[in-house]
Design a protein around this motif. Sequence first.
Motif, PDB file in Angstrom:
ATOM      1  N   ALA A  29      30.180  48.031  34.142  1.00  0.00           N
ATOM      2  CA  ALA A  29      30.501  46.683  33.655  1.00  0.00           C
ATOM      3  C   ALA A  29      31.556  46.758  32.557  1.00  0.00           C
ATOM      4  O   ALA A  29      31.473  47.593  31.655  1.00  0.00           O
ATOM      5  CB  ALA A  29      29.245  45.999  33.135  1.00  0.00           C
ATOM      6  N   GLY A  30      32.567  45.907  32.646  1.00  0.00           N
ATOM      7  CA  GLY A  30      33.613  45.860  31.620  1.00  0.00           C
ATOM      8  C   GLY A  30      34.728  46.858  31.837  1.00  0.00           C
ATOM      9  O   GLY A  30      35.761  46.784  31.166  1.00  0.00           O
ATOM     10  N   ARG A 152      40.879  44.894  38.624  1.00  0.00           N
ATOM     11  CA  ARG A 152      39.830  43.930  38.288  1.00  0.00           C
ATOM     12  C   ARG A 152      38.946  44.483  37.179  1.00  0.00           C
ATOM     13  O   ARG A 152      38.562  45.649  37.196  1.00  0.00           O
ATOM     14  CB  ARG A 152      38.906  43.707  39.505  1.00  0.00           C
ATOM     15  CG  ARG A 152      39.308  42.620  40.447  1.00  0.00           C
ATOM     16  CD  ARG A 152      39.336  41.261  39.822  1.00  0.00           C
ATOM     17  NE  ARG A 152      38.037  40.690  39.518  1.00  0.00           N
ATOM     18  CZ  ARG A 152      37.269  40.066  40.395  1.00  0.00           C
ATOM     19  NH1 ARG A 152      37.612  39.970  41.656  1.00  0.00           N
ATOM     20  NH2 ARG A 152      36.128  39.525  40.005  1.00  0.00           N
ATOM     21  N   VAL A 153      38.611  43.629  36.220  1.00  0.00           N
ATOM     22  CA  VAL A 153      37.603  44.018  35.242  1.00  0.00           C
ATOM     23  C   VAL A 153      36.251  43.827  35.920  1.00  0.00           C
ATOM     24  O   VAL A 153      35.989  42.782  36.513  1.00  0.00           O
ATOM     25  CB  VAL A 153      37.699  43.165  33.968  1.00  0.00           C
ATOM     26  CG1 VAL A 153      36.537  43.477  33.030  1.00  0.00           C
ATOM     27  CG2 VAL A 153      39.020  43.425  33.263  1.00  0.00           C
ATOM     28  N   SER A 155      32.826  42.818  36.544  1.00  0.00           N
ATOM     29  CA  SER A 155      31.892  41.829  35.987  1.00  0.00           C
ATOM     30  C   SER A 155      30.539  42.009  36.675  1.00  0.00           C
ATOM     31  O   SER A 155      30.451  42.728  37.676  1.00  0.00           O
ATOM     32  CB  SER A 155      32.426  40.431  36.270  1.00  0.00           C
ATOM     33  OG  SER A 155      32.426  40.211  37.676  1.00  0.00           O
ATOM     34  N   PRO A 156      29.489  41.355  36.184  1.00  0.00           N
ATOM     35  CA  PRO A 156      28.202  41.441  36.898  1.00  0.00           C
ATOM     36  C   PRO A 156      28.332  41.027  38.360  1.00  0.00           C
ATOM     37  O   PRO A 156      27.717  41.662  39.230  1.00  0.00           O
ATOM     38  CB  PRO A 156      27.306  40.483  36.109  1.00  0.00           C
ATOM     39  CG  PRO A 156      27.874  40.494  34.719  1.00  0.00           C
ATOM     40  CD  PRO A 156      29.368  40.625  34.906  1.00  0.00           C
ATOM     41  N   ARG A 319      44.762  47.069  31.975  1.00  0.00           N
ATOM     42  CA  ARG A 319      44.264  45.688  31.977  1.00  0.00           C
ATOM     43  C   ARG A 319      45.441  44.743  32.139  1.00  0.00           C
ATOM     44  O   ARG A 319      46.442  44.853  31.442  1.00  0.00           O
ATOM     45  CB  ARG A 319      43.540  45.385  30.664  1.00  0.00           C
ATOM     46  CG  ARG A 319      42.146  45.972  30.596  1.00  0.00           C
ATOM     47  CD  ARG A 319      41.084  45.002  31.054  1.00  0.00           C
ATOM     48  NE  ARG A 319      41.000  43.848  30.176  1.00  0.00           N
ATOM     49  CZ  ARG A 319      40.145  43.743  29.173  1.00  0.00           C
ATOM     50  NH1 ARG A 319      39.300  44.713  28.908  1.00  0.00           N
ATOM     51  NH2 ARG A 319      40.118  42.656  28.445  1.00  0.00           N
TER      52      ARG A 319
END
Length: 403
Positions: A29-30, A152-153, A155-156, A319
Amino acid sequence: MLSVAQARQRILDQVGRLAAEDVPLREAAGRVLAEEVRATTDVPGFTNSAMDGYAVLARDVAAAGPANPVRLPLRGEVRAGVAPPHPLQAGTAIRIMTGAPVPAGADAVVRVEDTAEEDGAVLIRASVSAGTSLRAAGSDLRAGDLVAAPGRVVSPGVIGVCAAAGRTSLRCLRRPSVMVLTTGDELRDVGEPLEPGQIVNTNRYTLAAAVEEAGGLVLDAGVARDEREQIAAALRQAAAADLVISSGGVSMGAYDLVRDLLAQEVRIDFWQVALRPGKPLAFGSVRGVPLIGLPGNPVSSLVAFELFARPALLKMQAREDRERPRLWARTEDTLSGPPHLEQYFRGVARRQDDGISVRLTGDQGSHVLRSMADANCLVILPLKTGQIPAGGRVEIIELAPIR
Ligand code: AMP
Ligand code: MG
């Protein structure tokens, strides 16, 4: 003198993206994805029920309504996690739970609210069309579908589709290791008693927090006294890092002394950036690792981190969202400053019916950490402006959610 944008660009030109590594899904995550993730199977893998109710053939219940229920003999039950006991025979119903596989022969589910059970049969009080309350195989993902693209970051939600696609680990960009070095004879650590003239080393903590918030891992190099041996000793450990961030000493030239000691190992330029707070800035490299020397004043240090170090850390992680959101607001205070400097005030912005309004966080001195703690944005007074009167339009950088 360099503009803020020029200084930032020079720094960004000297940092590159880091390598990728395998990260267990649970820790991803992140992180920034470095690969394309594709589904290997259909998800869901089988058609299942979206409701608790009764699996039927839609045409068997076409005439059903609240006043004229259709009566179907009940032939067993299917729960989530087990195979149906048998196919559905036309003219009968099978009780079914949410998530349970739909028996062959059934083409719809009537939700339990529209039914009643009676003597081994079920009364159906609503008609349904074929496909009602079914979740078709492959309706989430088809084998081969692109689940998430590089950059892509995670995410959940992305973790969820990757888990559904059968991935236990993901290839992500490495998190940058950042050596944080504070310098100054006057500094004592949090909790240590202060002798006259000494202050708490707040930058050691604010910068570490800012590094982590930008996705970095902190290598805390502690504090070096303003002696070239101490600073040089700390910098000799820089090879373990992807970036060195130091605070203090950039205006008094402590690094000039260090340069002599480390000779070929450090290259440092001292910049004057047309920026308030945070005019002096050092930039260079130690043992091939980029170094950003931030000013010592606590607010200058954080503002300069925000403008120069954070974008560098985000670039290392590939990013795409390197810039924080910028918004227009109406200032409640008059902003003024020397026209040859770009000024970043600390502000509290609020959403109102007619847009965003922003007020300053009191004393804007570069030692007033409270101005940073209270702020949810930076308020920009651009170069060559000098003054923006109260009520005027200003550009702000959102640091924390504006409500
Ligand atoms: P310098 O850039 O070293 O000249 O420091 C400028 C001002 O910032 C001085 O008032 C220092 O005491 C203060 N300062 C420097 N480093 C720190 C630090 N790590 N934490 C808090 N204040 C600092
Ligand atoms: Mg100092």
